[in-house]
Design an enzyme around this catalytic site. Structure first.
Site, PDB file in Angstrom:
ATOM      1  N   SER A 254       1.089  -1.042   0.130  1.00 23.49           N
ATOM      2  CA  SER A 254       0.445  -0.188   0.088  1.00 23.49           C
ATOM      3  C   SER A 254       1.115   0.825  -0.259  1.00 23.49           C
ATOM      4  O   SER A 254       2.273   1.224   0.301  1.00 23.49           O
ATOM      5  CB  SER A 254      -1.070   0.228   1.054  1.00 23.49           C
ATOM      6  OG  SER A 254      -0.105   0.056   2.035  1.00 23.49           O
ATOM      7  N   LYS A 255       0.461   2.293  -0.564  1.00 21.65           N
ATOM      8  CA  LYS A 255       1.117   3.384  -0.098  1.00 21.65           C
ATOM      9  C   LYS A 255       1.479   4.160   1.058  1.00 21.65           C
ATOM     10  O   LYS A 255       1.978   4.990   0.682  1.00 21.65           O
ATOM     11  CB  LYS A 255      -0.432   4.615  -1.073  1.00 21.65           C
ATOM     12  CG  LYS A 255       0.105   4.703  -2.441  1.00 21.65           C
ATOM     13  CD  LYS A 255      -0.988   5.392  -2.990  1.00 21.65           C
ATOM     14  CE  LYS A 255      -1.261   4.959  -4.624  1.00 21.65           C
ATOM     15  NZ  LYS A 255      -2.297   6.345  -5.350  1.00 21.65           N
ATOM     16  N   ARG A 256       1.000   3.875   1.959  1.00 17.76           N
ATOM     17  CA  ARG A 256       1.097   3.681   3.571  1.00 17.76           C
ATOM     18  C   ARG A 256       2.391   3.371   4.065  1.00 17.76           C
ATOM     19  O   ARG A 256       2.955   3.592   5.195  1.00 17.76           O
ATOM     20  CB  ARG A 256       0.283   3.097   4.616  1.00 17.76           C
ATOM     21  CG  ARG A 256      -1.687   4.079   3.857  1.00 17.76           C
ATOM     22  CD  ARG A 256      -2.201   4.285   5.507  1.00 17.76           C
ATOM     23  NE  ARG A 256      -2.887   2.620   5.037  1.00 17.76           N
ATOM     24  CZ  ARG A 256      -3.688   2.370   4.401  1.00 17.76           C
ATOM     25  NH1 ARG A 256      -3.738   3.404   4.423  1.00 17.76           N
ATOM     26  NH2 ARG A 256      -4.006   0.946   4.059  1.00 17.76           N
ATOM     27  N   CYS A 257       3.337   2.206   3.081  1.00 11.24           N
ATOM     28  CA  CYS A 257       4.187   1.369   3.875  1.00 11.24           C
ATOM     29  C   CYS A 257       5.601   2.643   4.148  1.00 11.24           C
ATOM     30  O   CYS A 257       6.728   1.886   4.336  1.00 11.24           O
ATOM     31  CB  CYS A 257       4.024   0.037   2.773  1.00 11.24           C
ATOM     32  SG  CYS A 257       5.083   0.663   0.874  1.00 11.24           S
ATOM     33  N   SER A 260       6.098   2.714  -1.145  1.00  2.46           N
ATOM     34  CA  SER A 260       5.423   2.129  -2.588  1.00  2.46           C
ATOM     35  C   SER A 260       5.852   2.796  -3.387  1.00  2.46           C
ATOM     36  O   SER A 260       5.487   1.896  -4.827  1.00  2.46           O
ATOM     37  CB  SER A 260       3.882   2.105  -2.133  1.00  2.46           C
ATOM     38  OG  SER A 260       3.492   3.403  -1.899  1.00  2.46           O
TER      39      SER A 260
END
Length: 484
Positions: A254-257, A260
C-alpha cells in the site's frame, strides 16, 4: 504477427506506484525485446482523481528509469491524441458506443440513483449492484423521447446472462467465467465521459496495441473486454497479467508503507538502475541464476512467459543489497557527486571528503547510510570502555590502556601522519611487543572513532583527522580507561 506495440497508460493521480512502474517496465521490455514500439497514453478521464503535477511525475519517472517511449503526447506517432480527455473532446468514445447500440451490443440506460440502489445485492459479503437490463425493454421511440427530453443516461454493455465466456491468458492459461457474473458494465457515464474499461478497449484498438500488460486484478474483467472486441469485430490483443505485489507480511503493497512509489525510493537513497532491476524481478524470473541486470540486458533476455502467477513479495532487504551492489560498481566521480550532500551533512571540518567517500563506497547499501557511518570524524561520540574488550583480538580495557600509554609518546614524536607511515609505525610496535596486529590496532581504532563499526582502519582515520585531533582522542581514551 505484425510489429509488437505495447503501451503504458497511467492515470495522473500522484507518484508512480511500484506496481505501475512494473507494468510500464514489462510493457517496455516486451516491445523492445521484439524490436517493437512502446507508447505512453495519459488516461485522465476520471476527473475527480486527477492530481496537479502528476503528468510531470510520469514523464520524469519514465526518463529517469530509461523507459523511453516511442509515441506519446510529446512524440506523435500518427495515432494520437495520446491524452484521453483530448480524445474524449473529439466525441470518439460516444461514437463507438453508439455503434454498439446499433448492433444490439449496448443500450441506453435511464435508471435513476434510487432505482439502482434498490438493485443492491450481497455477493461474498460485498454489496454490489447487478443491473437487471430494465432499460433494454424500452422501444426505440421511448429511447428517443427520453433523449430529446434531456433525461440523464448512461450507455451499458449488453452481456449475455447464460452460458460461459472462455478466454486464453498467456500467463494464467484458460479462464472461464459464468456470463451471469459479467453484469452490464457502463461504457459511457452520465457526464459523457467513457469508463476506464471502455476507453481502454477503443484506444488500444485504434493505436494498434498488440500486448496489454496489467495487474491480475483485471483477470475477472477480461471477458467483458473480449466481448467488446468481438462486438466490434476487432482482434483481441495478447493479455499479460502480472501477479500481485505484497509487503513482507504478504499484504497488498500500500501507499502507506513508505516505499511503495518510485520517488519514495529515490528519496530514500536508492539508485534508479537498482530500482528498475529489482522491480523487473518482482514476478518474473530469468533463466540463468543471476540477479544483477542492466536495462539493456533485460531487453535482451526478457520473456514474458516466465512471469509468475504467485504473488511477489517486495523484499526491502534484497532491494538494499542490490542497491549496495550498484553503488560498489559505480564510477567513483559519479558516486562522489551523489554522496557529497550526505558527506557534508555529517562533516563541516576541513577534511578530505574524497578520501572518506572512497572508504564508504563499498560499505553502504543506500546513500543515507553515509552520515551515520562517518559522523565520528566530526566529533568523537560518547562511548563505553567495554568496547575495548574484544575476544578475537584478545584485548581488554586493561591491555588497551597499556598499549595506548606506550604508543602516545611514539605518536607524539611522529611527524608523518599519512596512512602508510602510521601503519608502518604501529606494525613496528607490534613486532617489538610480539603480539598480533589486532591487539594494538583495535584499541587505537576504538580510541580514535568511539565506534565498533567504522568504514576504515585506525591509521586511515588518523590520516583524515590529523595529528592534533588523533592525539587528543587517544589522550581522552587513556583518561577514560584510567577512571574505569
Amino acid at each position: 504477427m505484425g510489429k509488437v506495440r505495447t503501451r503504458y497508460a497511467p492515470s495522473p493521480t500522484g507518484r508512480m506506484h511500484v506496481g505501475n512502474l512494473r507494468t510500464a517496465l514489462y510493457a517496455y521490455l516486451i516491445a523492445k525485446h521484439e524490436g517493437g514500439d512502446f507508447l505512453l497514453r495519459i488516461e485522465d478521464t476520471d476527473q475527480e482523481r486527477l492530481v496537479e503535477g502528476a503528468v510531470d511525475i510520469i514523464y520524469r519517472t519514465l526518463e529517469t528509469t530509461g523507459l523511453k517511449h516511442d509515441e506519446g503526447p510529446d512524440k506523435d506517432g500518427g495515432v494520437g491524441p495520446y491524452v484521453q480527455s483530448e480524445r474524449q473532446a473529439s466525441g470518439i468514445y460516444l461514437a463507438y458506443a453508439k455503434k454498439l447500440i446499433e448492433k444490439g451490443e449496448a443500450y441506453y440506460c435511464f435508471c435513476d440513483k434510487e432505482r439502482l440502489e434498490s438493485l443492491k445485492t450481497e455477493v461474498a459479503g460485498k454489496e454490489i449492484v447487478i443491473y437487471d437490463k430494465h432499460c433494454m425493454s424500452l422501444s426505440k421511440e421511448e429511447v428517443e423521447e427520453k433523449l430529446a427530453a434531456g433525461i440523464p443516461y448512461v450507455i451499458r454493455q449488453n452481456n449475455p446472462t447464460e452460458g460461459k465466456t472462455t478466454f486464453q491468458d498467456d500467463i494464467y492459461g484458460e479462464i472461464s467465467v459464468d456470463n451471469a457474473e459479467l453484469d452490464d458494465m457502463i461504457l459511457i457515464k452520465s457526464d459523457g465521459y467513457p469508463t476506464y474499461n471502455f476507453a481502454n478497449v477503443v484506444d488500444d484498438h485504434l493505436m494498434g496495441i498488440t500486448h496489454v500488460v496489467r495487474g491480475n486484478e483485471y483477470l475477472s474483467s477480461s471477458p467483458k473486454y473480449n466481448r467488446l472486441y468481438e462486438a466490434f469485430g476487432w482482434e483481441v490483443p495478447t493479455y499479460v497479467h502480472c501477479p500481485l505485489i505484497t509487503d513482507e507480511e504478504h499484504k497488498k503493497l500500500s501507499k502507506r508503507c513508505g516505499h511503495s512509489s518510485f520517488e519514495d525510493l529515490v528519496e530514500q537513497g536508492f539508485l534508479p538502475e537498482a530500482i528498475v532491476n529489482f522491480v523487473a524481478l518482482l514476478g518474473w524470473s530469468p533463466e540463468e541464476d543471476r540477479e544483477i541486470y542492466s536495462l539493456d540486458e533485460l531487453v535482451e533476455i526478457f520473456d514474458y512467459h516466465h512471469i509468475s502467477k504467485a504473488p511477489s513479495v517486495f523484499d526491502f532487504t534484497k532491494l538494499k543489497w542490490m542497491n549496495g551492489e550498484y553503488i560498489k560498481a559505480m564510477d567513483f566521480d559519479a558516486f562522489y557527486e551523489m554522496a557529497l550532500p550526505y558527506l557534508k551533512e555529517a562533516i563541516t571540518k576541513d577534511y578530505d571528503l574524497k578520501k572518506i567517500a572512497e572508504m564508504v563506497k563499498t560499505r553502504i547499501e543506500v546513500l543515507p547510510d553515509i552520515p551515520g557511518l562517518i559522523d565520528f570524524f566530526e566529533d568523537l561520540p560518547e562511548y563505553d570502555t567495554a568496547m575495548y574488550a574484544h575476544k578475537k583480538m584478545k584485548t581488554t580495557p586493561e591491555t588497551s590502556l597499556e598499549v595506548l600509554r606506550e604508543l602516545l609518546p611514539v605518536l607524539e614524536e611522529q611527524e608523518d601522519y599519512s596512512n602508510d607511515a602510521l601503519y608502518a609505525l604501529l606494525l613496528d610496535y607490534v613486532g617489538k611487543k610480539g603480539c598480533k596486529n589486532g591487539y594494538v590496532l583495535w584499541p587505537v581504532r576504538t580510541a580514535v572513532s568511539g565506534k565498533q563499526m567504522t568504514p576504515c582502519g585506525a591509521t586511515e582515520m588518523m590520516e583524515i583527522v590529523g595529528k592534533e585531533e588523533s592525539l587528543k582522542r587517544i589522550r581522552k581514551a587513556i583518561e577514560k580507561l584510567e577512571n574505569v
